[in-house]
Design a protein around this motif. Structure first.
Motif, PDB file in Angstrom:
ATOM      1  N   GLY A  65       0.815  -1.198   0.000  1.00  0.00           N
ATOM      2  CA  GLY A  65       0.000   0.000   0.000  1.00  0.00           C
ATOM      3  C   GLY A  65       0.851   1.251   0.000  1.00  0.00           C
ATOM      4  O   GLY A  65       2.066   1.195   0.258  1.00  0.00           O
ATOM      5  N   ARG A  66       0.236   2.363  -0.312  1.00  0.00           N
ATOM      6  CA  ARG A  66       0.947   3.640  -0.394  1.00  0.00           C
ATOM      7  C   ARG A  66       1.222   4.221   0.988  1.00  0.00           C
ATOM      8  O   ARG A  66       2.304   4.693   1.288  1.00  0.00           O
ATOM      9  CB  ARG A  66       0.117   4.625  -1.233  1.00  0.00           C
ATOM     10  N   GLU A  67       0.197   4.184   1.841  1.00  0.00           N
ATOM     11  CA  GLU A  67       0.312   4.670   3.206  1.00  0.00           C
ATOM     12  C   GLU A  67      -0.909   4.206   3.994  1.00  0.00           C
ATOM     13  O   GLU A  67      -1.858   3.649   3.433  1.00  0.00           O
ATOM     14  CB  GLU A  67       0.404   6.197   3.246  1.00  0.00           C
ATOM     15  N   VAL A  68      -0.881   4.419   5.310  1.00  0.00           N
ATOM     16  CA  VAL A  68      -2.002   4.062   6.173  1.00  0.00           C
ATOM     17  C   VAL A  68      -2.700   5.347   6.593  1.00  0.00           C
ATOM     18  O   VAL A  68      -2.065   6.282   7.093  1.00  0.00           O
ATOM     19  CB  VAL A  68      -1.529   3.269   7.416  1.00  0.00           C
ATOM     20  N   SER A  69      -4.018   5.387   6.404  1.00  0.00           N
ATOM     21  CA  SER A  69      -4.787   6.592   6.712  1.00  0.00           C
ATOM     22  C   SER A  69      -5.130   6.660   8.203  1.00  0.00           C
ATOM     23  O   SER A  69      -4.922   5.707   8.950  1.00  0.00           O
ATOM     24  CB  SER A  69      -6.082   6.608   5.900  1.00  0.00           C
ATOM     25  N   LYS A  70      -5.670   7.790   8.621  1.00  0.00           N
ATOM     26  CA  LYS A  70      -6.113   7.959  10.001  1.00  0.00           C
ATOM     27  C   LYS A  70      -7.221   6.985  10.361  1.00  0.00           C
ATOM     28  O   LYS A  70      -7.410   6.636  11.527  1.00  0.00           O
ATOM     29  CB  LYS A  70      -6.593   9.400  10.222  1.00  0.00           C
ATOM     30  N   GLU A  71      -7.962   6.537   9.348  1.00  0.00           N
ATOM     31  CA  GLU A  71      -9.051   5.578   9.573  1.00  0.00           C
ATOM     32  C   GLU A  71      -8.539   4.138   9.566  1.00  0.00           C
ATOM     33  O   GLU A  71      -9.325   3.198   9.525  1.00  0.00           O
ATOM     34  CB  GLU A  71     -10.133   5.730   8.500  1.00  0.00           C
ATOM     35  N   ASN A  72      -7.219   3.968   9.577  1.00  0.00           N
ATOM     36  CA  ASN A  72      -6.573   2.649   9.546  1.00  0.00           C
ATOM     37  C   ASN A  72      -6.872   1.901   8.255  1.00  0.00           C
ATOM     38  O   ASN A  72      -7.015   0.678   8.245  1.00  0.00           O
ATOM     39  CB  ASN A  72      -6.965   1.789  10.754  1.00  0.00           C
ATOM     40  N   LYS A  73      -6.939   2.657   7.181  1.00  0.00           N
ATOM     41  CA  LYS A  73      -7.080   2.052   5.867  1.00  0.00           C
ATOM     42  C   LYS A  73      -5.730   2.072   5.156  1.00  0.00           C
ATOM     43  O   LYS A  73      -4.960   3.027   5.284  1.00  0.00           O
ATOM     44  CB  LYS A  73      -8.114   2.800   5.021  1.00  0.00           C
ATOM     45  N   LEU A  74      -5.505   1.011   4.404  1.00  0.00           N
ATOM     46  CA  LEU A  74      -4.317   0.946   3.573  1.00  0.00           C
ATOM     47  C   LEU A  74      -4.654   1.594   2.237  1.00  0.00           C
ATOM     48  O   LEU A  74      -5.497   1.088   1.490  1.00  0.00           O
ATOM     49  CB  LEU A  74      -3.888  -0.512   3.382  1.00  0.00           C
ATOM     50  N   LEU A  75      -4.026   2.726   1.964  1.00  0.00           N
ATOM     51  CA  LEU A  75      -4.334   3.468   0.749  1.00  0.00           C
ATOM     52  C   LEU A  75      -3.586   2.866  -0.430  1.00  0.00           C
ATOM     53  O   LEU A  75      -2.449   2.412  -0.303  1.00  0.00           O
ATOM     54  CB  LEU A  75      -3.974   4.938   0.925  1.00  0.00           C
ATOM     55  N   GLY A  76      -4.244   2.887  -1.578  1.00  0.00           N
ATOM     56  CA  GLY A  76      -3.786   2.107  -2.710  1.00  0.00           C
ATOM     57  C   GLY A  76      -2.734   2.758  -3.573  1.00  0.00           C
ATOM     58  O   GLY A  76      -2.395   3.938  -3.448  1.00  0.00           O
ATOM     59  N   LEU A  77      -2.247   1.939  -4.492  1.00  0.00           N
ATOM     60  CA  LEU A  77      -1.294   2.370  -5.499  1.00  0.00           C
ATOM     61  C   LEU A  77      -2.042   2.871  -6.730  1.00  0.00           C
ATOM     62  O   LEU A  77      -3.196   2.514  -6.951  1.00  0.00           O
ATOM     63  CB  LEU A  77      -0.395   1.198  -5.904  1.00  0.00           C
ATOM     64  N   SER A  78      -1.377   3.661  -7.534  1.00  0.00           N
ATOM     65  CA  SER A  78      -1.968   4.037  -8.817  1.00  0.00           C
ATOM     66  C   SER A  78      -2.001   2.806  -9.710  1.00  0.00           C
ATOM     67  O   SER A  78      -1.213   1.862  -9.532  1.00  0.00           O
ATOM     68  CB  SER A  78      -1.134   5.131  -9.487  1.00  0.00           C
ATOM     69  N   LYS A  79      -2.893   2.811 -10.684  1.00  0.00           N
ATOM     70  CA  LYS A  79      -2.950   1.659 -11.580  1.00  0.00           C
ATOM     71  C   LYS A  79      -1.672   1.550 -12.404  1.00  0.00           C
ATOM     72  O   LYS A  79      -1.270   0.445 -12.783  1.00  0.00           O
ATOM     73  CB  LYS A  79      -4.191   1.705 -12.460  1.00  0.00           C
ATOM     74  N   GLN A  80      -1.008   2.685 -12.632  1.00  0.00           N
ATOM     75  CA  GLN A  80       0.266   2.643 -13.344  1.00  0.00           C
ATOM     76  C   GLN A  80       1.325   1.931 -12.502  1.00  0.00           C
ATOM     77  O   GLN A  80       2.123   1.134 -13.028  1.00  0.00           O
ATOM     78  CB  GLN A  80       0.727   4.061 -13.691  1.00  0.00           C
ATOM     79  N   SER A  81       1.327   2.191 -11.192  1.00  0.00           N
ATOM     80  CA  SER A  81       2.290   1.532 -10.306  1.00  0.00           C
ATOM     81  C   SER A  81       2.048   0.031 -10.252  1.00  0.00           C
ATOM     82  O   SER A  81       2.999  -0.766 -10.229  1.00  0.00           O
ATOM     83  CB  SER A  81       2.190   2.124  -8.898  1.00  0.00           C
ATOM     84  N   ILE A  82       0.781  -0.372 -10.244  1.00  0.00           N
ATOM     85  CA  ILE A  82       0.455  -1.803 -10.226  1.00  0.00           C
ATOM     86  C   ILE A  82       0.926  -2.458 -11.520  1.00  0.00           C
ATOM     87  O   ILE A  82       1.485  -3.570 -11.497  1.00  0.00           O
ATOM     88  CB  ILE A  82      -1.053  -2.007 -10.001  1.00  0.00           C
ATOM     89  N   ASP A  83       0.742  -1.778 -12.626  1.00  0.00           N
ATOM     90  CA  ASP A  83       1.211  -2.334 -13.905  1.00  0.00           C
ATOM     91  C   ASP A  83       2.736  -2.428 -13.940  1.00  0.00           C
ATOM     92  O   ASP A  83       3.293  -3.375 -14.506  1.00  0.00           O
ATOM     93  CB  ASP A  83       0.693  -1.490 -15.068  1.00  0.00           C
ATOM     94  N   GLU A  84       3.417  -1.470 -13.327  1.00  0.00           N
ATOM     95  CA  GLU A  84       4.881  -1.533 -13.259  1.00  0.00           C
ATOM     96  C   GLU A  84       5.338  -2.736 -12.437  1.00  0.00           C
ATOM     97  O   GLU A  84       6.304  -3.426 -12.798  1.00  0.00           O
ATOM     98  CB  GLU A  84       5.429  -0.236 -12.664  1.00  0.00           C
ATOM     99  N   ILE A  85       4.647  -3.002 -11.329  1.00  0.00           N
ATOM    100  CA  ILE A  85       4.974  -4.182 -10.516  1.00  0.00           C
ATOM    101  C   ILE A  85       4.720  -5.453 -11.316  1.00  0.00           C
ATOM    102  O   ILE A  85       5.518  -6.396 -11.285  1.00  0.00           O
ATOM    103  CB  ILE A  85       4.153  -4.177  -9.212  1.00  0.00           C
ATOM    104  N   TYR A  86       3.625  -5.491 -12.045  1.00  0.00           N
ATOM    105  CA  TYR A  86       3.313  -6.652 -12.884  1.00  0.00           C
ATOM    106  C   TYR A  86       4.439  -6.907 -13.887  1.00  0.00           C
ATOM    107  O   TYR A  86       4.846  -8.059 -14.112  1.00  0.00           O
ATOM    108  CB  TYR A  86       1.996  -6.405 -13.620  1.00  0.00           C
ATOM    109  N   ASN A  87       4.954  -5.850 -14.472  1.00  0.00           N
ATOM    110  CA  ASN A  87       5.992  -5.990 -15.491  1.00  0.00           C
ATOM    111  C   ASN A  87       7.321  -6.482 -14.922  1.00  0.00           C
ATOM    112  O   ASN A  87       8.182  -6.949 -15.675  1.00  0.00           O
ATOM    113  CB  ASN A  87       6.190  -4.663 -16.228  1.00  0.00           C
TER     114      ASN A  87
END
Length: 252
Positions: free
Chosen positions: A82-104
């Motif tokens: 995840g990108r960071e953890v929010s005040k609500e204890n949520k794991l904030l997501g990656l951009s779809k471009q970042s996910i595609d880069e990880i896939y590659n």
């Protein structure tokens, strides 16, 4: 039946599978991830929106706002990024471009993406900015929790109820029924909004835990089939109980 069989996972290639909709996305993602881990696969679980911070027993490696150390990714493991953890204890997501880069990078065998937010409701309609589906996604699983049946269309029961009314030609405070769910599934601005033609689409009717919901799921299936809406599979089940009611499949 295993959950991976519902989505025709053959273990012959690397895939991105994105989950959209409401009513069981996170549960589905982590149960599938554990099955794939047990097959000795390297599994990445992430989000392009946000998910609640996962329990320690759901992953082997958690990466927040850091680069991937390839050497730490082992066979038969689940990595959550995840990108960071929010005040609500949520794991904030990656951009779809970042996910595609990880896939590659070809490090992971399977990347499971929660690509939609629903504020823990069982049904929703996507806003203009939703869902956020990575470009290299192979399969999109559209989730609807059938415990929404018989409930009123309002803020308590539906995420983005005004949009839901627009898509299903309904009014606020009307009851949700199988016809409204059918309209949500097949509308271009509905459940599979922004899904490319190349992606295989699966409808997951979740929380089918009584005879009445089984009948409703069957009626929804017949409506979708009759409409000739392009979908690979329609599944009725209770993911949390791993109880499969039925799966209808088109030929792949």
């Amino acid at each position: 039946m295993k959950i991976h069989e519902l989505f025709d996972i053959k273990f012959t290639k690397k895939e991105i599978i994105s989950f959209v909709g409401a009513g069981g996305k996170t549960t589905s993602v982590f149960k599938l991830a554990k099955e794939l881990k047990n097959r000795n696969k390297k599994v990445l679980v992430t989000t392009s929106t946000a998910i609640y911070y996962p329990n320690e027993g759901d992953y082997d490696e958690l990466i927040v706002n850091d680069s991937i150390n390839i050497d730490r990714i082992k066979e038969g493991s689940i990595t959550v990024i995840g990108r960071e953890v929010s005040k609500e204890n949520k794991l904030l997501g990656l951009s779809k471009q970042s996910i595609d880069e990880i896939y590659n990078l070809k490090v992971f065998d399977y990347i499971l993406v929660e690509a939609d937010g629903s504020k823990r409701k069982s049904i929703k309609s996507p806003a203009d900015h939703e869902p956020v589906i990575p470009i290299n996604t192979d399969k999109v699983v559209g989730v609807i929790g059938l415990d929404c049946i018989g409930k009123k269309i309002n803020e308590e029961n539906v995420h983005r109820p005004e949009l839901f009314c627009n898509i299903t030609n309904s009014k606020m405070e009307e009851m949700i029924d199988e016809d409204k769910i059918f309209k949500l599934i097949i509308n271009e601005k509905g459940l599979f909004k922004d899904t490319s033609k190349e992606c295989k689409k699966y409808v997951l009717l979740n929380k089918v835990e009584c005879e009445e919901r089984k009948k409703i799921a069957s009626r929804i299936k017949e409506l979708v089939i009759k409409s000739k809406f392009e979908v690979i599979g329609i599944i009725a089940c209770s993911i949390i109980n791993k109880n499969i009611v039925f799966k209808w499949s088109d030929k792949i």
